[in-house]
Design a protein around this motif. Sequence first.
Motif, PDB file in Angstrom:
ATOM      1  N   UNK A 124       0.787  -1.229   0.000  1.00  0.00           N
ATOM      2  CA  UNK A 124       0.000   0.000   0.000  1.00  0.00           C
ATOM      3  C   UNK A 124       0.826   1.290   0.000  1.00  0.00           C
ATOM      4  N   UNK A 125       1.965   1.312   0.715  1.00  0.00           N
ATOM      5  CA  UNK A 125       2.721   2.567   0.836  1.00  0.00           C
ATOM      6  C   UNK A 125       4.114   2.507   0.215  1.00  0.00           C
ATOM      7  N   UNK A 126       4.374   1.467  -0.568  1.00  0.00           N
ATOM      8  CA  UNK A 126       5.661   1.373  -1.249  1.00  0.00           C
ATOM      9  C   UNK A 126       5.755   0.080  -2.028  1.00  0.00           C
ATOM     10  N   UNK A 127       6.583   0.070  -3.073  1.00  0.00           N
ATOM     11  CA  UNK A 127       6.693  -1.085  -3.963  1.00  0.00           C
ATOM     12  C   UNK A 127       7.895  -1.914  -3.519  1.00  0.00           C
ATOM     13  N   UNK A 128       7.644  -2.973  -2.766  1.00  0.00           N
ATOM     14  CA  UNK A 128       8.744  -3.769  -2.224  1.00  0.00           C
ATOM     15  C   UNK A 128       9.510  -4.500  -3.299  1.00  0.00           C
ATOM     16  N   UNK A 129       8.815  -4.966  -4.324  1.00  0.00           N
ATOM     17  CA  UNK A 129       9.451  -5.827  -5.307  1.00  0.00           C
ATOM     18  C   UNK A 129       9.226  -7.284  -4.940  1.00  0.00           C
ATOM     19  N   UNK A 130       9.977  -8.165  -5.550  1.00  0.00           N
ATOM     20  CA  UNK A 130       9.715  -9.603  -5.409  1.00  0.00           C
ATOM     21  C   UNK A 130      10.505 -10.267  -4.292  1.00  0.00           C
ATOM     22  N   UNK A 131      11.320  -9.498  -3.587  1.00  0.00           N
ATOM     23  CA  UNK A 131      12.173 -10.123  -2.574  1.00  0.00           C
ATOM     24  C   UNK A 131      11.897  -9.552  -1.195  1.00  0.00           C
ATOM     25  N   UNK A 132      11.611 -10.445  -0.251  1.00  0.00           N
ATOM     26  CA  UNK A 132      11.548 -10.042   1.143  1.00  0.00           C
ATOM     27  C   UNK A 132      12.947  -9.711   1.652  1.00  0.00           C
ATOM     28  N   UNK A 133      13.934 -10.448   1.161  1.00  0.00           N
ATOM     29  CA  UNK A 133      15.306 -10.312   1.643  1.00  0.00           C
ATOM     30  C   UNK A 133      16.159  -9.563   0.642  1.00  0.00           C
ATOM     31  N   UNK A 134      16.900  -8.553   1.144  1.00  0.00           N
ATOM     32  CA  UNK A 134      17.907  -7.870   0.339  1.00  0.00           C
ATOM     33  C   UNK A 134      17.357  -7.407  -1.010  1.00  0.00           C
ATOM     34  N   UNK A 135      16.126  -6.898  -0.975  1.00  0.00           N
ATOM     35  CA  UNK A 135      15.500  -6.452  -2.199  1.00  0.00           C
ATOM     36  C   UNK A 135      16.030  -5.110  -2.663  1.00  0.00           C
TER      37      UNK A 135
ATOM     38  N   UNK B  40       9.236   4.798   0.451  1.00  0.00           N
ATOM     39  CA  UNK B  40       8.177   4.493   1.409  1.00  0.00           C
ATOM     40  C   UNK B  40       7.388   5.772   1.676  1.00  0.00           C
ATOM     41  N   UNK B  41       6.117   5.747   1.331  1.00  0.00           N
ATOM     42  CA  UNK B  41       5.239   6.882   1.590  1.00  0.00           C
ATOM     43  C   UNK B  41       4.550   6.707   2.941  1.00  0.00           C
ATOM     44  N   UNK B  42       3.934   7.756   3.467  1.00  0.00           N
ATOM     45  CA  UNK B  42       3.247   7.623   4.756  1.00  0.00           C
ATOM     46  C   UNK B  42       2.203   6.511   4.734  1.00  0.00           C
ATOM     47  N   UNK B  43       1.947   5.934   5.891  1.00  0.00           N
ATOM     48  CA  UNK B  43       0.911   4.918   6.008  1.00  0.00           C
ATOM     49  C   UNK B  43      -0.422   5.491   5.556  1.00  0.00           C
ATOM     50  N   UNK B  44      -1.350   4.618   5.243  1.00  0.00           N
ATOM     51  CA  UNK B  44      -2.630   5.067   4.708  1.00  0.00           C
ATOM     52  C   UNK B  44      -3.395   5.946   5.690  1.00  0.00           C
ATOM     53  N   UNK B  45      -3.272   5.681   6.993  1.00  0.00           N
ATOM     54  CA  UNK B  45      -3.933   6.576   7.950  1.00  0.00           C
ATOM     55  C   UNK B  45      -3.387   7.991   7.825  1.00  0.00           C
TER      56      UNK B  45
END
Length: 823
Positions: A46-57, A62-67
């Motif tokens: 929701x607040x950023x595009x992590x990509x396909x890797x949980x590790x060392x991506x 990172x934008x502010x949380x939806x609240x």
Amino acid sequence: MSINVEETLSKLSVAQKIKLLAGLGWWHTEPVEEQGIPSMRMSDGPNGVRGTRFFNGVPSSCFPSSTGLGASFDVDLAYKVGVALGEECRAKGCHILLGPTVNTQRSPLGGRSFESFAEDPTLNGLIAAAYINGVQSKGVSATIKHYVANDQEFESERALREIYLKPFQLALKHSNPWALMSSYNRVNGVHVSESSWLLDDILRKEWGFKGLIMSDWIGVYSTAESIKAGVDLEMPGPTVMRGKAVERSLAAQKLFISDIDDRARKVLELLQKAYASGIPFNAPEEGIDTPKLRQLLRESAADSIVLLKNEKNILPLTSESKVKTIAVIGPNAKYAFSSGGGSARLLESYTVTPLQGIEAGAKELGLNVKFTLGATTHKLNPLLDPYISLLDGSGKGALLEFWNESPANGFATANSNLKDDLEPPVWSCTTEVSNCVLLDGVASAYSTVFTPEESGIYELSLTLAGSGNLFFENNLLIDLSTSPAPGDYFMGLGTAEVKTQVQGLKAGQGYKVEVRASNHAYVKQVPIIPNWGGLRIGVVRVVKPEDALQEAIDLAKSCDAEWESEGYDRPDLELPGLSNRLVSGVLKANPNTVVVNQSGSAVTFPWIDEASTALQAFYGGNELGNGIADVLFGKVNPSAKLSLTFPKRLEDVPSYSSYSKGQEHGKVLYNEGVFVGYRGYQVKNLAPMFPFGFGLSYSTFEYSSLKCSDISPEGNFTVSFTIKNTSKIYGREVAQIYVSDNEASLPRPQRELKGFKKVPLEAGESKSVEVSLDREALGFFDERRGEWVAEKGMFSILVGASSEDAKLKGTVELKKSLAWRGL
């Protein structure tokens, strides 16, 4: 290149069609290479595009949380954030973004409350629509989620329609999301992923949704039922409920080829959009970091901060203020709590901590800044991240090494001999974090140098998904290889956090820290989730709580202004640890205290009456620290309004009696019905600590000249008024329009938000504002008739600065009742 959907569908074999109905791993759709069908890529969140890797991506913005974004009440900002997320998706070769989340914040206790925009469906839905339009303007599919009531059981269709379905309905009305994610839960006893009523009758037929429906991860519990209900894509892969099970259902005539075609067609239609976007398939992942993007991150961080109190006009701190020294007090000032966890978590491209932001802002004004911890408030020890460097001294970070098999006897056990000559690792890399998801079925070593900033006693901690140990200066310090206690970390796969103290560490001296771990024999499982390894290393200097409190109070007495920050994501509404004692003590020591609370959702402030100045900062993204500093030092005039009610106590929350209480075998009745959030406080005549829509400014505003047009036969009308900035500085005001049904045949809320507009005004400037409304602003859902109804009669129109601060009041008359279905 493009694709003709019907032509391609006609060429596919039954087996190939079935293949399209489930994912390939966690982030891709299945390709059918022999038919030229590539694999589409998707990404949290929701607040950023992590990509396909949980590790060392690849690092991400990172934008502010939806609240926080919801608190901006700014659809233009939401659109710009969506555009930026779409651009980052393109850089990461991502065709489908798994956001936004629009589940109504029924209770601030919800662990994922920060992922949704608001407790009010109008604010929630309209911000979501702007976000979706921004993402999809870049050719990337947005995925609105989690449809619907994503936490508990349900009962009333009226509440379901007016509160929980409404933000989805509004988002579909004002945008066209190409994908939707179904939720895990049941509604009235039926899993949403099997509910033809919700997915087909309401979503597709009544609302006209044309896009793809995917499941939440491991959120499909049946084969024939989910396919017939309308779930096109089971995620993640490999499939559990489809594949061969679909073939069996076809043989049993529980399913027919036409059912498979209906689902496969939606996957191909989304693929058609992916082709049109020009985003390559299976592309390398890249990040984006430009001055323009950094400015948007900073703007969105500042615009999500709510000024709650400024009774003494201490803020903004400017060159004209009498302040010479600022005491920054709080354990999380040195940490950038940019986002919450789960699907929102990512590796930020950079972060600015609150302390860094304040120091930079103060330096421009020639002010001194002093920092002290004040009190420890963490649930888990703070991460080791700020203090780590590579073994060879070449920079910040740690070395990670991986082996397919343990490279020595006892490699990850308490008997490990660190002087053994290890076989060369299969793969190695560096990382700048001490909170890593590792790899499935491997042995790993994490090595770094820990350099404390202050001398003293330190407490190190370790949590693992797997089996292993932490060594300090080549000596075993923490043993998690011998029957470790289970914990909740790493999606429930992790151990409990184990802590051990180390005496006599010296400031500026480096100490080697190594974790050796393996998950080869790790048996704790969550169904479907891969058996990943993971580690989390924490550290904190040991300080006696009373000593830390007294140090903070003494510092407060010697300074002109104070600032306190609290990172928060808890299952209750209390600030953790000694936070409240710390704030009360500092307030007594120095009346010029500025309290800045950082949390993803609502918390309680038992000291609020003692504070003259307070701000609410949500999870603020990369530029959290600069955003806070910009508001404190007046570079940005705060304009945000609370996107959810802040109660005086947990018991006042409308859902209190049935949210955490009254659960029976996983079934929870929504006893408060439509009286969610501010609606519930108003019907009980119960004053919250801060109401929904509340937020102050350094400017002052005056409302006048309310005019309401006649309601057309279709239910359309306009509300117009004038706002004047009566101060001497530029400011922005969020004007909110609430509607009250004066003659309803059923109980209705006292007032409901139906429109809003953010108005920029120069000092002394006046502007005429017009907001168009339609029958949605007048109607309620009549369960008896199964349709929306707006009953003829008089309606009050309230225009003001919050749900409790109506500046203007007028009336409109609906001369003939209306009834409708659909958007």
